[in-house]
Structure formats: C-alpha cells, structure tokens
Write an enzyme that holds these catalytic residues in place. Structure first.
Site, PDB file in Angstrom:
ATOM      1  N   ARG A  67     -23.971  32.838  -4.698  1.00 35.66           N
ATOM      2  CA  ARG A  67     -25.270  32.710  -5.354  1.00 35.66           C
ATOM      3  C   ARG A  67     -25.587  34.005  -6.086  1.00 35.66           C
ATOM      4  O   ARG A  67     -25.616  35.083  -5.488  1.00 35.66           O
ATOM      5  CB  ARG A  67     -26.351  32.404  -4.312  1.00 35.66           C
ATOM      6  N   HIS A 122     -35.091  35.822 -10.521  1.00 38.42           N
ATOM      7  CA  HIS A 122     -35.112  36.616  -9.298  1.00 38.42           C
ATOM      8  C   HIS A 122     -35.906  37.895  -9.589  1.00 38.42           C
ATOM      9  O   HIS A 122     -35.391  39.006  -9.500  1.00 38.42           O
ATOM     10  CB  HIS A 122     -33.687  36.933  -8.830  1.00 38.42           C
ATOM     11  N   GLU A 129     -38.122  33.087  -4.235  1.00 41.72           N
ATOM     12  CA  GLU A 129     -39.236  33.666  -3.491  1.00 41.72           C
ATOM     13  C   GLU A 129     -40.471  33.946  -4.352  1.00 41.72           C
ATOM     14  O   GLU A 129     -40.872  35.103  -4.555  1.00 41.72           O
ATOM     15  CB  GLU A 129     -38.791  34.967  -2.810  1.00 41.72           C
ATOM     16  N   ASN A 187     -35.077  31.098   2.267  1.00 43.36           N
ATOM     17  CA  ASN A 187     -34.752  32.467   2.636  1.00 43.36           C
ATOM     18  C   ASN A 187     -35.499  32.781   3.928  1.00 43.36           C
ATOM     19  O   ASN A 187     -36.734  32.819   3.938  1.00 43.36           O
ATOM     20  CB  ASN A 187     -35.173  33.451   1.551  1.00 43.36           C
ATOM     21  N   TYR A 233     -35.602  35.319   7.434  1.00 44.28           N
ATOM     22  CA  TYR A 233     -35.156  36.500   8.169  1.00 44.28           C
ATOM     23  C   TYR A 233     -35.805  36.572   9.548  1.00 44.28           C
ATOM     24  O   TYR A 233     -35.122  36.707  10.548  1.00 44.28           O
ATOM     25  CB  TYR A 233     -35.482  37.773   7.370  1.00 44.28           C
ATOM     26  N   GLU A 255     -30.742  32.751   1.756  1.00 45.65           N
ATOM     27  CA  GLU A 255     -30.668  34.145   2.201  1.00 45.65           C
ATOM     28  C   GLU A 255     -30.935  34.222   3.691  1.00 45.65           C
ATOM     29  O   GLU A 255     -31.796  33.516   4.214  1.00 45.65           O
ATOM     30  CB  GLU A 255     -31.717  35.032   1.500  1.00 45.65           C
ATOM     31  N   GLU A 267     -31.954  47.699  -3.178  1.00 44.16           N
ATOM     32  CA  GLU A 267     -32.810  46.798  -2.407  1.00 44.16           C
ATOM     33  C   GLU A 267     -34.282  47.040  -2.754  1.00 44.16           C
ATOM     34  O   GLU A 267     -35.080  47.513  -1.958  1.00 44.16           O
ATOM     35  CB  GLU A 267     -32.539  46.987  -0.910  1.00 44.16           C
TER      36      GLU A 267
END
Length: 445
Positions: free
Chosen positions: A76, A120, A166, A294, A296, A357, A404
């Site tokens: 991706r 993105h 997102e 996504n 986490y 993700e 990041e």
C-alpha cells in the site's frame, strides 16, 4: 506457532508518499502543505523534514526487491497529488505520472499487488493558498478530478484503491490541534475539513467508477475503541466516552455507510458543526467495496468541564494500571480488533475489511518487542475472523523507517531499518518473522 489465515488473505506493508519519497521539488513537482510545514522552524520535533526521507523517488526498486525477498503479497502506497498536479488542478506533470506508472509496473513484475491511496494528508499547497485546502468545498471537487486522472493512467493495472487515509487525523491534527500540516487551530475549520474530506471521498468514488467498472474501491479510517479513563467511571465520564466515540469514530463511519452524522453529536456541537448542503450525504454514501481500518490501540476519555461543547478529553493511555496489557504494557490493546470488528458486523453490515495499518515503534534490529506486538495483534485478528468478520488482509505500518510526520525521522516503525544518512537498509528480525509468518501459512502449501 504462527496465526493461520485463509489462502486468499493478503499480507503486506504500507507507506505514504511524503514520508518516503523525497524528491520534494524535483521533476516539476509542486509544493504540498507538508513541504511548507516541515520547513517551518519548530514544527518537527527532531528538526528534520521530508526533502529526502527514504529517497524512493530516485530508487524504489531496492525496497520492492526487499518486499519480494520477504514474500509479501501486497504493498500500500500513496500518490503525491502535487507531484501529478503541481497546482492541485489543471496542468498535469507527465513526469509525476510516469513515476507512479514505473512503480506499479515494478511491483507487478515481482507479483506484488498494489493498493493505492489517493490522499494521505499532502494537500497541494496551491489549493491551500486559494481555498485553505479541504476547508473549502472546491478542493473536494478538485480531488475527484485528480482521482479520475489517476484511474485513467493506472486503472488498467491497479484494481485496489483507497480514496482517503485517516480523515479524522488530517482534520484534527492539522486543523484543530495544529500539530500537523497546515498547522491550524480552529474547531470551526476542523468540522469544515472533516465534512469536505468525506464529500471529496464520495465525489472521487463517483469519478473513479465513471472511468472503470472493475475497481475495488474503499476508504481508510483510523479507529479506536474508547474507554473511560477511570476503571470505575461516573455517568458523566460514560457520557464523555459516548461523545468521543461519535466525534472520532461514528462521524466518519455513519457518514460513509449510513449517509448521516450522529444526531447527538450535532446537537451538542451545534454552534460549530459544518454546513451540509442538500445532496451532500447522498454523495458521501457512495457504495464502497471495502473499509480500510488503521488500528493501533484504544483511547481513554475523561470529563473536562472547561472544554467547550464536548466536555471531553482524550488520552492514549490510562493512569490506571489495570488497563495495561500483560505483555505489551499501557499502549497495547490487541482485543481492539475484535471489538471494532464486532461493531462493523452488527451496525454496518459486516463490510469487507482490510487492516491498512497496524504497527509499533522500535529501534533495535533484534526487535523482540515488535515481534511480540505482531503475534498478539494477529492472533486477535484471527479471532475476529473466527467470530464472523470479513477481514481480507493485513498491512503492517510500515515497510521502512520513514519521516513520521511531526515526530520526524526519530520514530522508527519499519520492519526494515533505514540509516537516513547513507540510505542503507537492514531487515529487522521482525521483518524475517513476517516473512516466516507468510511462509508458514498452511493454506498456501
């Protein structure tokens, strides 16, 4: 023992254009809001920027060869809007489209299935100057035109497409808290951006389907189970949990899948909610082929009387150690996969899901903690499938240590370590573990 998945289940990794490509001003590329933001002193914690990043604009083949050596099924990545349309609209940059065409062809040559994300977070700066990016409705329409252009050039080879990555983060971090590009702090702007992102998604789906009828189109949302910060919460704290869930999760889920926004949220926040024009929600509710998730960890909500309207504050960890995971600590919560998947089954028609993700930070090459993280989360994902969820793939974030966002180059999340001074790649132990996970899938033998 490795968790086992079906024969057609996809294993891959995910990246984003600004975080890896570099080549920020090469071959006719226009500026993005992240080019401007990262060049502003004090915005990036370690003082770095994405000018070079992982240098994949000049060399993507090295990383494709590494993916192939790790036996990955899919990759991706995102297209830089301003590399293709330097002004965000109008004149096309042929060298930008040529780059992504070469990238796609190289992936297919290695048998790696491309999943392309169209947005993105890297809005062309020209659109920000003229319309304040997605704060203006016009940008939603220009995004749809960009989506149609991408399909015209790549749709014969790329079948898997993600409109947005997102939208909550881009709206919240970039336009409410100001910690991401473009660095705005305004709740009214937040809601405009949130609504116009979803409008852009719907318009883009329409534009893409008008070009081809053989595409697999979805949208990627960040998702968080929301828990009360207190282990024994009050009624007011439970109300804060509900408000946080509507603000972070349901606004986007309900918009895409139900064509409406949560009434209680809009009632509470009536002075700052966005203008919704007739037909907007029908456009947003375009049928999609999958939901990208996504995930986490969970978030914790607490009651704060001094926060206007919401009366709610969100933290990534609780001070109460009873919430801690026995292996992964305060931030680990693998069971969130099952909780989210249950919601999708019961409230949203059990859509096809790709985990687009999931990952964690770790500097070491012998990264035992990342392997433990992967093991715990993938076992929970397998259990969610056993409970009846239609989960079709898992993309680890990320392939290589990248830029990041506002953490800069100091937040290593890759299966592959990158020395950003030399661009030398070193596969971490977790990368080899991921390879062995794929190799030991009994369904593939």
């Amino acid at each position: 023992m490795f968790p086992q998945f079906s024969k057609n289940f996809l294993f891959g990794t995910a990246t984003a254009a600004y975080q890896i490509e570099g080549g920020w001003n090469e071959d006719g590329k226009g500026l993005s809001i992240w080019d401007k933001f990262s060049h502003t002193k004090g915005k990036i914690r370690d003082g770095s920027n994405g000018d070079v990043a992982c240098n994949t604009y000049r060399d993507f083949q090295t990383d494709i060869d590494l993916m192939s050596s790790l036996k990955m099924d899919a990759y991706r990545f995102s297209i830089s809007w301003s590399r293709v349309l330097p002004e965000g609209r109008g004149k096309v940059n042929p060298k930008g489209l040529d780059y992504y065409e070469r990238l796609v062809d190289a992936l297919l040559e290695k048998g790696i299935r491309p999943f392309v994300t169209l947005f993105h977070w890297d809005t062309p700066y020209a659109l920000f100057e003229q319309y304040k990016g997605f704060a203006g409705r016009e940008t939603a329409q220009y995004f749809a035109e960009f989506a149609g252009l991408a399909i015209q050039r790549l749709g014969d080879r790329v079948k898997d497409w993600i409109t947005l990555n997102e939208p909550w983060e881009h709206a919240m971090m970039g336009h409410f808290l100001g910690e991401h590009a473009p660095g705005i702090r305004n709740p009214w702007t937040y809601f405009k951006v949130a609504h116009h992102l979803l409008l852009g998604h719907g318009l883009a789906v329409q534009a893409m389907r008008s070009e081809r009828n053989d595409l697999n189109i979805g949208v990627t949302l960040s998702q968080f189970p929301i828990y009360p910060a207190s282990y024994e919460p009050s009624e007011k704290e439970l109300d804060s949990v509900e408000m946080a869930d509507m603000f972070i999760n349901r606004f986007y889920l309900d918009g895409v899948f139900k064509g409406k926004y949560p009434e209680k949220l809009f009632s509470r926040l009536w002075p700052i909610v966005p203008k919704v024009y007739p037909g907007d929600m029908e456009t947003i509710r375009q049928p999609v082929d999958f939901l990208g998730v996504n995930y986490y960890s969970r978030l914790f909500a607490s009651r704060k009387w001094y926060i206007p309207f919401l009366k709610t504050w969100i933290d990534r960890a609780s001070a109460d150690e009873r919430y801690n995971h026995p292996i992964l600590g305060a931030h680990g919560y693998p069971d969130g996969f099952k909780e989210l998947a249950k919601r999708y089954r019961e409230e949203y028609g059990n859509p096809a899901v790709y985990i687009t993700e999931n990952g964690t930070v770790g500097q070491d090459i012998a990264d035992k903690n990342r392997i433990e993280y992967l093991t715990c989360y993938l076992r929970s994902l397998r259990e969610a499938i056993d409970e009846g969820s239609d989960i079709r793939g898992y993309f680890y974030w990320t392939l290589i240590d990248n830029f990041e966002w506002n953490s800069g180059l100091s937040c290593p999340m890759g299966l592959i370590h990158v020395d950003h001074k030399t661009q030398q790649r070193t596969i971490r132990d977790s990368g080899y573990w991921f390879r062995d996970l794929i190799a030991h899938q009994e369904s593939r033998r």
